[in-house]
Design a protein around this motif. Structure first.
Motif, short mmCIF file in Angstrom:
data_model
loop_
_atom_site.label_atom_id
_atom_site.label_comp_id
_atom_site.label_asym_id
_atom_site.label_seq_id
_atom_site.Cartn_x
_atom_site.Cartn_y
_atom_site.Cartn_z
N ASP A 55 -22.67 -24.70 -1.56
CA ASP A 55 -23.44 -24.70 -1.61
C ASP A 55 -24.82 -24.10 -1.28
O ASP A 55 -25.95 -24.10 -1.55
N GLN A 56 -23.94 -23.27 -0.30
CA GLN A 56 -25.03 -22.46 0.63
C GLN A 56 -26.35 -23.46 1.64
O GLN A 56 -27.42 -22.33 1.77
N ALA A 57 -26.12 -24.72 1.51
CA ALA A 57 -27.10 -25.64 2.05
C ALA A 57 -26.69 -25.34 3.56
O ALA A 57 -27.44 -24.93 4.49
N ILE A 58 -25.84 -24.60 4.53
CA ILE A 58 -25.62 -24.70 5.74
C ILE A 58 -25.16 -23.10 5.90
O ILE A 58 -24.47 -22.55 5.59
N GLN A 59 -25.28 -22.75 6.78
CA GLN A 59 -25.36 -20.56 6.89
C GLN A 59 -24.86 -20.85 8.44
O GLN A 59 -26.16 -21.69 9.85
N GLY A 60 -24.69 -20.02 8.82
CA GLY A 60 -23.78 -20.00 9.62
C GLY A 60 -24.10 -18.45 10.85
O GLY A 60 -24.00 -17.40 9.83
N MET A 61 -24.57 -18.30 11.98
CA MET A 61 -24.77 -17.32 12.45
C MET A 61 -24.38 -16.41 13.35
O MET A 61 -24.70 -17.19 14.47
N ALA A 62 -23.46 -16.16 12.70
CA ALA A 62 -21.63 -15.59 13.93
C ALA A 62 -21.93 -14.58 12.81
O ALA A 62 -21.10 -14.22 11.70
N PHE A 63 -20.86 -13.24 14.54
CA PHE A 63 -19.85 -12.29 12.96
C PHE A 63 -18.41 -12.97 13.90
O PHE A 63 -18.10 -13.78 14.91
N LEU A 64 -17.50 -13.18 12.33
CA LEU A 64 -16.33 -13.58 12.76
C LEU A 64 -15.57 -12.16 12.87
O LEU A 64 -14.84 -12.21 11.83
N PRO A 65 -14.31 -12.44 13.54
CA PRO A 65 -14.85 -12.59 14.64
C PRO A 65 -15.52 -12.30 15.59
O PRO A 65 -15.93 -10.43 15.53
N GLU A 66 -15.91 -12.78 17.04
CA GLU A 66 -17.25 -12.28 17.79
C GLU A 66 -16.41 -10.34 18.24
O GLU A 66 -17.24 -9.73 18.64
N ASN A 67 -15.46 -10.52 19.05
CA ASN A 67 -14.83 -9.75 19.36
C ASN A 67 -13.33 -9.44 18.49
O ASN A 67 -12.38 -10.08 18.65
N ILE A 68 -13.47 -7.80 18.30
CA ILE A 68 -12.10 -7.27 17.76
C ILE A 68 -11.98 -6.13 18.37
O ILE A 68 -12.46 -5.45 19.50
N TYR A 69 -10.40 -6.00 19.00
CA TYR A 69 -9.53 -5.19 19.43
C TYR A 69 -9.06 -4.22 19.43
O TYR A 69 -8.25 -4.36 17.61
N VAL A 70 -9.82 -2.57 18.70
CA VAL A 70 -9.82 -1.47 18.32
C VAL A 70 -9.17 -0.67 19.13
O VAL A 70 -8.96 -0.63 20.03
N MET A 228 -30.41 -25.71 5.43
CA MET A 228 -31.15 -24.96 4.42
C MET A 228 -31.56 -25.30 3.49
O MET A 228 -31.80 -25.34 1.96
N ARG A 229 -32.17 -26.87 4.06
CA ARG A 229 -32.24 -28.18 3.09
C ARG A 229 -33.50 -28.95 3.53
O ARG A 229 -34.05 -29.11 4.17
N PHE A 230 -34.84 -29.26 2.10
CA PHE A 230 -35.08 -30.55 2.76
C PHE A 230 -34.86 -32.07 2.24
O PHE A 230 -33.43 -32.15 1.47
N VAL A 231 -35.38 -32.89 3.96
CA VAL A 231 -33.92 -33.83 3.31
C VAL A 231 -34.83 -35.63 3.74
O VAL A 231 -35.99 -35.38 4.59
#
Ligand SMILES: [Cu+2]
Length: 321
Positions: A55-70, A228-231
């Motif tokens: 529902d887009q109410a909860i937003q996560g600030m992260a790169f997934l995965p944070e570490n990548i080995y190439v 991201m909601r009014f409660v």
């Protein structure tokens, strides 16, 4: 938390103007690079940018995965995974994050795709504004791919969220055995997404406890997981009574905006002590701030957060005689 507070400094009008400008610039920067083929064994890896509840109410600030080995010659594709806006930005050698903060939608280098498709290891590269929705007010970048020819550990940031959101591409010699497969990264990312979601739901519960007959929680977050909601979304009071809107977060700013959204929603507007309908705006509410409104007339008054209304951050105050 001024850094976060200033993250959304552009008035909507300005944003649209930038979106328009970027729309013109974008094709130019994209066609500049010749795609060098990294060889037959080269792989393309995927990193998700942000996360969210359905529902887009909860937003996560992260790169997934944070570490990548190439390996040298491989590519990485970042995919927009949330309505909240993010960027994938490699700073130039000698450049510090401070020089790019706060995120400024009026600066083309912040919102426009910059650099070729081949990462050179030391120049400024920017994805532009990544989001999975088209109504954020920015030119929407859904996918961003870079080829990595040089070995090294390359850290990148989201310009919108600064130090709170970074990732690293570890590039090793061609032919090196990979420590993880893509499906292992995906599995790891799903776990992290669930944690972010759970943290958000927990904060949402806390907000429900903190909300009262005359108090609305205007968003809350722990720096990584944002509600991201009014409660409560709807509150009932009597004529002459007040409602206090409280931003209980640590990172994200919000607004409380009644009536027509002003071109500059960062500035306060209207008489909060005698509100009887029409236009009233809190201005930018940084984490920890509050906004008290006294209602002098019966009726149903709808309001929005001008920054996050497109994710559903809207509320109603019902005032009875
Ligand atoms: Cu908001």
């Amino acid at each position: 938390m001024t850094r976060q507070a200033e993250n959304h400094l552009a008035p909507r009008l300005l944003r649209l103007l930038i979106a328009f400008t970027a729309a013109i610039l974008l094709p130019v920067s994209v066609c500049g690079a010749a795609a060098a083929d990294g060889g037959k064994s080269a792989r393309t890896w995927t990193v998700q940018v942000g996360s969210e509840s359905s529902d887009q109410a909860i937003q996560g600030m992260a790169f997934l995965p944070e570490n990548i080995y190439v390996n040298a010659g491989d590519k990485v594709t970042w995919r927009a995974n949330s309505a909240e806006i993010h960027t994938v930005t490699f700073l130039a050698e000698g450049q510090s994050l401070d020089s790019t903060q706060p995120f400024n939608p009026a600066v083309p280098a912040d919102v426009t795709q910059m650099g070729s498709k081949d990462y050179d290891g030391h120049s400024y590269y920017n994805s532009g504004v990544m989001t999975n929705v088209s109504d954020s007010g920015f030119v929407q970048v859904k996918k961003y791919t870079l080829a990595f020819a040089n070995q090294g550990d390359f850290t990148y940031y989201c310009l919108v969220h600064g130090m709170a959101m970074k990732g690293t591409v570890h590039v090793r010699a061609a032919g090196t055995e990979y420590p993880y497969s893509q499906s292992q990264y995906d599995h790891q990312s799903e776990k992290r997404e669930r944690t972010i979601l759970r943290d958000g739901e927990r904060q949402w519960d806390v907000a429900r406890d903190q909300a009262g007959p005359h108090t609305v929680i205007a968003g809350t977050d722990n720096g990584t997981s944002m509600v991201m909601r009014f409660v409560q979304q709807k509150i009932e009071i009597r004529v002459g009574e007040s409602v206090t809107f409280v931003n209980n977060g640590m990172g994200a700013p919000h607004t409380v905006t009644f009536g027509t959204e002003p071109a500059n929603f960062l500035a306060p507007l209207g008489d909060r002590d005698h509100f009887s309908g029409g236009d009233l705006n809190s201005g930018l509410m940084p984490p920890g701030s509050s906004f008290k409104v006294t209602f002098t007339k019966a009726g149903e008054f709808d309001y929005i957060c001008a920054l996050h209304d497109y994710m559903g951050m809207k509320g109603t105050v019902e005032v009875r005689d």
